[in-house]
Design a protein around this motif. Structure first.
Motif, PDB file in Angstrom:
ATOM      1  N   LEU A   1       0.847  -1.179   0.000  1.00  0.00           N
ATOM      2  CA  LEU A   1       0.000   0.000   0.000  1.00  0.00           C
ATOM      3  C   LEU A   1       0.885   1.232   0.000  1.00  0.00           C
ATOM      4  N   ARG A   2       0.475   2.225  -0.739  1.00  0.00           N
ATOM      5  CA  ARG A   2       1.162   3.517  -0.744  1.00  0.00           C
ATOM      6  C   ARG A   2       0.101   4.549  -0.404  1.00  0.00           C
ATOM      7  N   LEU A   3       0.314   5.312   0.658  1.00  0.00           N
ATOM      8  CA  LEU A   3      -0.658   6.289   1.117  1.00  0.00           C
ATOM      9  C   LEU A   3      -0.303   7.687   0.641  1.00  0.00           C
ATOM     10  N   ARG A   4      -1.349   8.485   0.398  1.00  0.00           N
ATOM     11  CA  ARG A   4      -1.145   9.888   0.039  1.00  0.00           C
ATOM     12  C   ARG A   4      -2.170  10.735   0.797  1.00  0.00           C
ATOM     13  N   GLY A   5      -1.659  11.606   1.652  1.00  0.00           N
ATOM     14  CA  GLY A   5      -2.529  12.498   2.411  1.00  0.00           C
ATOM     15  C   GLY A   5      -3.036  13.635   1.549  1.00  0.00           C
ATOM     16  N   ASN A   6      -4.036  14.367   2.060  1.00  0.00           N
ATOM     17  CA  ASN A   6      -4.649  15.441   1.265  1.00  0.00           C
ATOM     18  C   ASN A   6      -3.806  16.714   1.225  1.00  0.00           C
ATOM     19  N   GLY A   7      -2.775  16.820   2.073  1.00  0.00           N
ATOM     20  CA  GLY A   7      -1.889  17.979   2.029  1.00  0.00           C
ATOM     21  C   GLY A   7      -2.367  19.173   2.816  1.00  0.00           C
ATOM     22  N   SER A   8      -3.601  19.143   3.345  1.00  0.00           N
ATOM     23  CA  SER A   8      -4.070  20.281   4.141  1.00  0.00           C
ATOM     24  C   SER A   8      -3.993  19.953   5.637  1.00  0.00           C
TER      25      SER A   8
ATOM     26  N   THR B   1      -3.370  16.764   6.665  1.00  0.00           N
ATOM     27  CA  THR B   1      -2.504  15.585   6.708  1.00  0.00           C
ATOM     28  C   THR B   1      -1.344  15.825   5.759  1.00  0.00           C
ATOM     29  N   ASN B   2      -0.137  15.445   6.190  1.00  0.00           N
ATOM     30  CA  ASN B   2       1.011  15.632   5.301  1.00  0.00           C
ATOM     31  C   ASN B   2       0.856  14.761   4.061  1.00  0.00           C
ATOM     32  N   ARG B   3       1.387  15.208   2.952  1.00  0.00           N
ATOM     33  CA  ARG B   3       1.221  14.562   1.650  1.00  0.00           C
ATOM     34  C   ARG B   3       1.724  13.117   1.636  1.00  0.00           C
ATOM     35  N   ASP B   4       2.816  12.832   2.360  1.00  0.00           N
ATOM     36  CA  ASP B   4       3.368  11.478   2.406  1.00  0.00           C
ATOM     37  C   ASP B   4       2.693  10.605   3.453  1.00  0.00           C
ATOM     38  N   ALA B   5       1.778  11.157   4.220  1.00  0.00           N
ATOM     39  CA  ALA B   5       1.013  10.436   5.246  1.00  0.00           C
ATOM     40  C   ALA B   5       1.913   9.818   6.308  1.00  0.00           C
ATOM     41  N   ILE B   6       3.066  10.438   6.578  1.00  0.00           N
ATOM     42  CA  ILE B   6       3.959   9.937   7.617  1.00  0.00           C
ATOM     43  C   ILE B   6       3.227  10.007   8.953  1.00  0.00           C
ATOM     44  N   GLY B   7       3.196   8.893   9.675  1.00  0.00           N
ATOM     45  CA  GLY B   7       2.489   8.813  10.953  1.00  0.00           C
ATOM     46  C   GLY B   7       1.144   8.132  10.856  1.00  0.00           C
ATOM     47  N   ALA B   8       0.709   7.785   9.654  1.00  0.00           N
ATOM     48  CA  ALA B   8      -0.580   7.113   9.495  1.00  0.00           C
ATOM     49  C   ALA B   8      -0.514   5.713  10.099  1.00  0.00           C
TER      50      ALA B   8
END
Length: 141
Positions: free
Chosen positions: A1-8, A10-17
């Motif tokens: 799985l590769r996660l992508r946060g919304n950038g607002s 949540t950080n774009r790389d979703a670090i901490g998810a």
């Protein structure tokens, strides 16, 4: 799985998810992982998260708790596949890795079309000379 946060929120790389993978069938287990970065000196962990599912052939759902606190559930994910999970989409986007040509063994000849049949050579120029043992010095045996 590769996660992508919304950038607002949540950080774009979703670090901490936090990712929970629930399997279906006889296994019925929950596997949990956290997306982290910066695990080593001058290095970073991969942003791909993989779960070892053993003999399980079905994933019931994947729940992602994004770093901003929001939880999102993804269903209809197949085993042995690559997925991009984008915050707010509620659906995993299947991804296939690009096909790559096998590397040629070192020293093999590579020919360029429409050019004389000769080996292509490359040269690496060092910023500073590499220290070498003087050629006049005898080497102990």
């Amino acid at each position: 799985l590769r996660l992508r946060g919304n950038g607002s929120n949540t950080n774009r790389d979703a670090i901490g998810a936090r990712i929970e993978c629930m399997t279906a069938g006889d296994d019925k287990q929950k596997r949990i992982k956290t997306l982290r970065a910066g695990e080593g000196f001058h290095s970073q962990s991969s942003k791909w998260i993989s779960f070892g599912l053993g003999d399980t052939d079905q994933v019931e759902k994947v729940v992602v708790q994004w770093p901003g606190g929001e939880k999102e559930t993804f269903t209809d994910l197949e085993v042995d596949r690559w997925y991009h999970l984008v915050q707010g989409s509620k659906k995993g986007e299947a991804w296939d890795p690009p096909k790559r040509e096998a590397l040629k063994p070192s020293g093999s000849r590579v020919l360029v079309p429409n050019s004389p049949a000769r080996a292509i050579q490359s040269q690496t120029v060092l910023a500073a000379p590499y220290p070498m043992v003087p050629a006049t010095r005898s080497v102990p045996r």
